[in-house]
Design a protein around this motif. Structure first.
Motif, PDB file in Angstrom:
ATOM      1  N   LYS A 108       0.731  -1.310  -0.101  1.00  0.00           N
ATOM      2  CA  LYS A 108      -0.024   0.081  -0.080  1.00  0.00           C
ATOM      3  C   LYS A 108       0.720   1.321   0.140  1.00  0.00           C
ATOM      4  CE  LYS A 108      -3.606  -2.485   0.108  1.00  0.00           C
ATOM      5  NZ  LYS A 108      -4.601  -2.630  -0.986  1.00  0.00           N
ATOM      6  N   SER A 109       2.059   1.144  -0.061  1.00  0.00           N
ATOM      7  CA  SER A 109       3.081   2.187   0.089  1.00  0.00           C
ATOM      8  C   SER A 109       4.456   1.731  -0.896  1.00  0.00           C
ATOM      9  CB  SER A 109       3.585   2.484   1.601  1.00  0.00           C
ATOM     10  OG  SER A 109       4.130   1.641   2.021  1.00  0.00           O
ATOM     11  N   THR A 110       5.088   2.847  -1.109  1.00  0.00           N
ATOM     12  CA  THR A 110       6.258   2.964  -1.624  1.00  0.00           C
ATOM     13  C   THR A 110       7.271   2.224  -0.907  1.00  0.00           C
ATOM     14  OG1 THR A 110       5.748   5.001  -2.733  1.00  0.00           O
ATOM     15  CG2 THR A 110       8.093   4.163  -2.889  1.00  0.00           C
ATOM     16  N   GLU A 111       7.300   2.178   0.255  1.00  0.00           N
ATOM     17  CA  GLU A 111       8.153   1.484   1.234  1.00  0.00           C
ATOM     18  C   GLU A 111       7.898  -0.253   0.957  1.00  0.00           C
ATOM     19  OE1 GLU A 111      10.979   2.341   2.679  1.00  0.00           O
ATOM     20  OE2 GLU A 111      10.840   4.463   2.065  1.00  0.00           O
ATOM     21  N   GLN A 112       6.581  -0.382   1.181  1.00  0.00           N
ATOM     22  CA  GLN A 112       6.337  -1.632   1.078  1.00  0.00           C
ATOM     23  C   GLN A 112       6.791  -2.371  -0.350  1.00  0.00           C
ATOM     24  OE1 GLN A 112       2.120  -2.048   1.841  1.00  0.00           O
ATOM     25  NE2 GLN A 112       2.415  -1.722   3.952  1.00  0.00           N
ATOM     26  N   VAL A 113       6.616  -1.469  -1.415  1.00  0.00           N
ATOM     27  CA  VAL A 113       7.016  -1.884  -2.643  1.00  0.00           C
ATOM     28  C   VAL A 113       8.535  -2.396  -2.661  1.00  0.00           C
ATOM     29  CG1 VAL A 113       7.096  -1.337  -5.299  1.00  0.00           C
ATOM     30  CG2 VAL A 113       5.044  -0.879  -3.818  1.00  0.00           C
ATOM     31  N   ALA A 114       9.304  -1.144  -2.173  1.00  0.00           N
ATOM     32  CA  ALA A 114      10.808  -1.416  -1.983  1.00  0.00           C
ATOM     33  C   ALA A 114      11.118  -2.528  -1.456  1.00  0.00           C
ATOM     34  CB  ALA A 114      11.312  -0.046  -1.398  1.00  0.00           C
ATOM     35  N   SER A 115      10.364  -2.809  -0.054  1.00  0.00           N
ATOM     36  CA  SER A 115      10.582  -4.125   0.615  1.00  0.00           C
ATOM     37  C   SER A 115      10.666  -5.291  -0.332  1.00  0.00           C
ATOM     38  CB  SER A 115       9.785  -4.036   1.925  1.00  0.00           C
ATOM     39  OG  SER A 115      10.058  -5.052   2.594  1.00  0.00           O
ATOM     40  N   LEU A 116       9.446  -5.315  -0.841  1.00  0.00           N
ATOM     41  CA  LEU A 116       9.442  -6.640  -1.726  1.00  0.00           C
ATOM     42  C   LEU A 116      10.262  -6.637  -2.748  1.00  0.00           C
ATOM     43  CD1 LEU A 116       5.289  -6.449  -2.212  1.00  0.00           C
ATOM     44  CD2 LEU A 116       6.481  -8.195  -0.719  1.00  0.00           C
TER      45      LEU A 116
END
Length: 409
Positions: A108-116
Motif C-alpha cells: 500500500k506504500s512505496t516502502e512496502q513495494v521497495a521491501s518486496l
C-alpha cells in the motif's frame, strides 16, 4: 541502456501514441507509460529472446531479417508508445508474471513495494518482481531509478557468473569428453572380457558334459563287468574256497621245498657210514583169510586215509606208523572242512579212500584229484582194520614188484 533509438525496420504499421497525462493513483501503469530507461532492462530480462523474435515475426508476418540485437533495440523503441507490439508485450508480461503481481498488490506504500523488491533481489527472482514493482501504482521515480540501478548491477554480476559458469562448463565438457572416451574404452574391454568368459564357460560346460558322458559309460562298463563276474562266480562252485586252497597249497609247496633243501643239506653234512646191508624194514603180518602172510613195507611214505570210522582212527594210525609210514587222516567232509581235502591230498604219497564212510563230494574230489595227478589211490569198501591192512599189503606188493621198497621220494 540501449543506445540505438530507432524503431524496427520491419514494423511499418506501428503508430505512435501519447501516454495518458493523468493516471489514476490506484491503477497499475502500462508498459508504454514507463520511462524509456526501464524498457531496455525490462525487455531484456522479462522476456526470452526466442519469444521476442517469435512475437516480432508474428507482427511482421514472418519478415524479421535483423539479428538479435536489432530485434531487441526495435522492441525497446516500440515500447515507448502504445501500438500492436507494445500491447502484445504488455499482455505477455501480465500473463507470465501474474503470481508475482498478486504478491505485490498487497503493498500500500512505496516502502512496502521497495521491501518486496529487495526481498526478490535477495532471493534471486528479479524478472517478475521488476515488472510488478515498476507497474505498481505506488512506485515513484526514485524507486524506479533504484530498481533500474539494482537490476543493472545484477546483470553485471550475472554476466560474471555466466562467464565463470562458462569456464566451468567448458572444463566439465572436457571432463565429460574424456570420461566418455574412457567409458567407451572400458565398455569395449568389458565386452571383450565378457565374450572371453562366455567362451571359456561354454568350453567348460562342453568338457563337463563329456566328463559326465564318460562317467556314465564307465559306470555302464563297470556294471557289465560286475554282472559278468557274478555269472562266472555262479558258474564255478566253491570258487572262493578253491582260491584259498590254492594259496595254501602254494604255501605248503614252498614249505616242502624248504624242508627238502634242509634235509639235503643235513645229509650232505653227515659223514658217510661204511656200506652195509640196510636194516630190515618193520614187517606186519596180516592174516588174509587162509592166504599166505606177506610183509608190508612203506618206509618214509605219507599215507592219507580218507573216511573211516572215527573210533578206528587211532588203530589206523598205529597200523600205518608200524610199517614206517606217516599217517594223515581226513573224515571225507563229515566233520572236517571239505576245503582242506585238496591240501591233504597234495601232501600225501598214498591215498586210501574208504568209500563206505565218505561224502559223495569228497569221493569225487579224491577220485578226480588222483586221476589228474597220477597219485596212487586205493579204494576200500569196508571201513575195517583188516580191509585197511589188505589195502596196504596190496600197495606194498606193487611197490615190491617195481623194486622201490622202502625209498622216499
Amino acid at each position: 541502456m540501449c543506445d540505438k533509438d530507432q524503431a524496427l525496420p520491419a514494423i511499418s504499421n506501428c503508430h505512435s501514441a501519447s501516454a495518458d497525462s493523468a493516471a489514476l493513483a490506484s491503477r497499475r501503469r502500462r508498459l508504454w507509460e514507463l520511462s524509456h530507461t526501464c524498457h531496455c532492462p525490462l525487455v531484456g530480462v522479462g522476456l526470452p529472446l526466442a519469444y521476442l523474435r517469435k512475437l516480432v515475426g508474428k507482427m511482421t508476418n514472418g519478415r524479421v531479417l535483423a539479428d538479435d540485437y536489432e530485434v531487441h533495440v526495435g522492441a525497446v523503441t516500440e515500447c515507448g508508445a502504445r501500438n500492436r507490439l507494445s500491447e502484445a508485450l504488455q499482455k505477455e508480461l501480465e500473463r507470465r508474471y501474474a503470481p508475482v503481481i498478486l504478491r505485490f498488490r498487497v503493498a500500500k506504500s512505496t516502502e512496502q513495494v521497495a521491501s518486496l523488491w529487495r526481498s526478490a533481489v535477495a532471493n534471486g527472482d528479479v524478472a517478475g518482481a521488476f515488472w510488478a514493482g515498476l507497474t505498481h501504482a505506488r512506485c515513484d521515480a526514485e524507486l524506479e531509478e533504484q530498481m533500474c540501478r539494482d537490476l543493472h548491477m545484477i546483470q553485471h554480476q550475472a554476466g560474471a557468473c555466466v562467464r565463470a559458469d562458462m569456464g566451468k562448463f567448458t572444463a566439465l565438457q572436457e571432463d565429460h569428453a574424456r570420461l566418455t572416451h574412457e567409458l567407451a574404452r572400458l565398455q569395449q574391454r568389458n565386452q571383450a572380457l565378457t565374450q572371453e568368459k562366455t567362451g571359456e564357460l561354454e568350453r567348460q560346460e562342453a568338457q563337463l558334459l563329456r566328463a559326465r558322458a564318460d562317467a556314465i559309460g564307465k559306470d555302464a562298463v563297470i556294471d557289465a563287468l560286475r554282472a559278468e563276474l557274478a555269472q562266472l562266480q555262479a558258474a564255478v562252485p566253491e570258487l572262493e574256497s578253491r582260491t584259498r586252497l590254492l594259496e595254501r597249497l602254494a604255501q605248503m609247496d614252498e614249505r616242502e621245498k624248504e624242508l627238502r633243501l634242509q634235509i639235503t643239506e643235513l645229509k650232505q653234512a653227515q659223514p658217510r657210514p661204511a656200506v652195509s646191508a640196510p636194516p630190515p624194514a618193520p614187517k606186519l603180518e596180516v592174516q588174509t583169510g587162509g592166504k599166505l602172510k606177506m610183509p608190508i613195507r612203506l618206509v618214509d611214505q605219507s599215507v592219507l586215509c580218507v573216511g573211516g570210522r572215527s573210533g578206528n582212527v587211532a588203530t589206523y594210525r598205529a597200523l600205518i606208523e608200524r610199517v614206517g609210514a606217516q599217517f594223515a587222516h581226513h573224515d571225507g567232509g563229515l566233520e572236517d572242512n571239505a576245503n582242506l581235502l585238496d591240501s591233504s591230498l597234495a601232501a600225501a604219497d598214498l591215498v586210501i579212500c574208504q568209500t563206505g564212510c565218505i561224502s559223495h563230494s569228497a569221493y569225487w574230489r579224491v577220485k578226480d584229484y588222483c586221476k589228474r595227478t597220477g597219485k596212487r589211490c586205493v579204494f576200500i569198501d569196508n571201513p575195517s582194520i583188516s580191509s585197511l591192512a589188505r589195502g596196504l599189503q596190496e600197495v606194498s606188493g606193487e611197490l615190491a614188484g617195481q623194486g622201490a621198497v622202502g625209498t622216499a621220494s
